[in-house]
Design a protein around this motif. Sequence first.
Motif, PDB file in Angstrom:
ATOM      1  N   LEU A  76      58.117   6.212  59.544  1.00  0.00           N
ATOM      2  CA  LEU A  76      58.147   7.643  59.231  1.00  0.00           C
ATOM      3  C   LEU A  76      56.829   8.102  58.634  1.00  0.00           C
ATOM      4  CD1 LEU A  76      61.770   7.960  57.750  1.00  0.00           C
ATOM      5  CD2 LEU A  76      60.961   8.758  59.978  1.00  0.00           C
ATOM      6  N   LEU A  77      56.295   7.313  57.703  1.00  0.00           N
ATOM      7  CA  LEU A  77      55.014   7.691  57.073  1.00  0.00           C
ATOM      8  C   LEU A  77      53.856   7.634  58.074  1.00  0.00           C
ATOM      9  CD1 LEU A  77      55.324   5.958  53.596  1.00  0.00           C
ATOM     10  CD2 LEU A  77      55.536   8.388  54.115  1.00  0.00           C
ATOM     11  N   ALA A  78      53.906   6.658  58.983  1.00  0.00           N
ATOM     12  CA  ALA A  78      52.855   6.559  59.991  1.00  0.00           C
ATOM     13  C   ALA A  78      52.879   7.774  60.919  1.00  0.00           C
ATOM     14  CB  ALA A  78      53.016   5.271  60.786  1.00  0.00           C
ATOM     15  N   GLN A  79      54.071   8.245  61.221  1.00  0.00           N
ATOM     16  CA  GLN A  79      54.181   9.444  62.060  1.00  0.00           C
ATOM     17  C   GLN A  79      53.559  10.661  61.377  1.00  0.00           C
ATOM     18  OE1 GLN A  79      54.802   8.534  65.300  1.00  0.00           O
ATOM     19  NE2 GLN A  79      56.237  10.211  65.443  1.00  0.00           N
ATOM     20  N   LEU A  80      53.624  10.673  60.052  1.00  0.00           N
ATOM     21  CA  LEU A  80      53.089  11.814  59.305  1.00  0.00           C
ATOM     22  C   LEU A  80      51.595  11.668  59.014  1.00  0.00           C
ATOM     23  CD1 LEU A  80      55.956  12.285  56.696  1.00  0.00           C
ATOM     24  CD2 LEU A  80      55.496  13.706  58.693  1.00  0.00           C
ATOM     25  N   LEU A  81      51.144  10.455  58.735  1.00  0.00           N
ATOM     26  CA  LEU A  81      49.785  10.260  58.225  1.00  0.00           C
ATOM     27  C   LEU A  81      48.813   9.647  59.234  1.00  0.00           C
ATOM     28  CD1 LEU A  81      50.668   8.835  54.681  1.00  0.00           C
ATOM     29  CD2 LEU A  81      50.103  11.194  55.300  1.00  0.00           C
ATOM     30  N   LEU A  82      49.323   8.975  60.235  1.00  0.00           N
ATOM     31  CA  LEU A  82      48.443   8.250  61.156  1.00  0.00           C
ATOM     32  C   LEU A  82      48.674   8.709  62.586  1.00  0.00           C
ATOM     33  CD1 LEU A  82      48.534   4.629  59.699  1.00  0.00           C
ATOM     34  CD2 LEU A  82      46.645   6.255  59.587  1.00  0.00           C
ATOM     35  N   THR A  83      48.384   9.941  62.870  1.00  0.00           N
ATOM     36  CA  THR A  83      48.496  10.467  64.232  1.00  0.00           C
ATOM     37  C   THR A  83      47.095  10.667  64.801  1.00  0.00           C
ATOM     38  OG1 THR A  83      48.633  12.705  63.315  1.00  0.00           O
ATOM     39  CG2 THR A  83      50.704  11.581  63.821  1.00  0.00           C
TER      40      THR A  83
END
Length: 333
Positions: A325-332
């Motif tokens: 979930l955090l990667a979807q928000l921060l690492l796009t």
Amino acid sequence: NNFMQRSMFVVVWLFTAARALSVVPTPRSVTLRRPPLALRAEKAEAAPAPTEASRRRPSSGLLAAGGAAAAGGAAALALGGDLPSHVVRDVACSGVAIGGAVAWLKIWTTLASTGAIESSLSRKIIHCGSGPLFLLVWPFYSGDPSAKFVAAAVPALNVLRLVAAGTREPTTKKGRRQDGLVAAVSRSGDPTEVLKGPLIYCVVLFLATVFGWRSVAAVVAVTQMAVGDGLADIAGRRYGQNNKWPFNSDKSVAGSLAFVLGAAAATMALIAWFALFDVYPTSLLLGYFGDEVLLRAFLISVACAFVELLPGLDDNISVPLVAALLAQLLLTF
């Protein structure tokens, strides 16, 4: 003729994969009647003591698995001459992934069985490396939409193997041998243990492959679960006896630091690996340590390390879920 050839291709590949992961039973797994106690004692006395050279001899199981994988892969490629090139390529990649998984498991279990390392350390090293090693093969699959399903066969076969091992009758004193996989990934040797953490681990790999194929979210989820959680346990056992967290006495500051540093480093290494093969933008390789991607990966690791501290949650579920979930928000990209 083409239909028969393709059918044989699939059968050979599946059998080889199953054999390498020990899904297909071998004569060694059959329960044999043990000889009388007196005869066993005589054989034990007559058996020569193991020498130093024999202790250091490579595992015959590892060599057999590698030979089976190589022979099966060669046969499959030969039979798949009329198949689309991307299918042959993807099946070959899955064969490499399976062979690597078998070798990784065998190396550390062999070291543990010889006393070179502790069995608890062996289990966690297997935990740390299995997922990331599988991800290393992802860039070599083809760009065809079916590639992810061929890749997903690797964790799927592991799921089947764990279910088969976990539902088997427990080891008894009447001749049944303990399953090697159970001994490798469980703490107590109880077969039902593999239906918990190890099974969830493989299910997460399967879901990440099917639903997050080559995505940053999948890479981050797997590295946080595998490397972060595994290193936390290793460091916590060795260096965390005197620095326990006040709200969770089972976790330590040393373990949390190892989680953050190890997971962040593994995440960045795999992102760079994917960028190297043009799966991710190659611009990520420029200013590698100065890029804000490193900071974001570090923050995700801190958040996941905190989630790992929360009691009552299964780390193999909560950590990869939060990481994705955090990667979807921060690492796009």
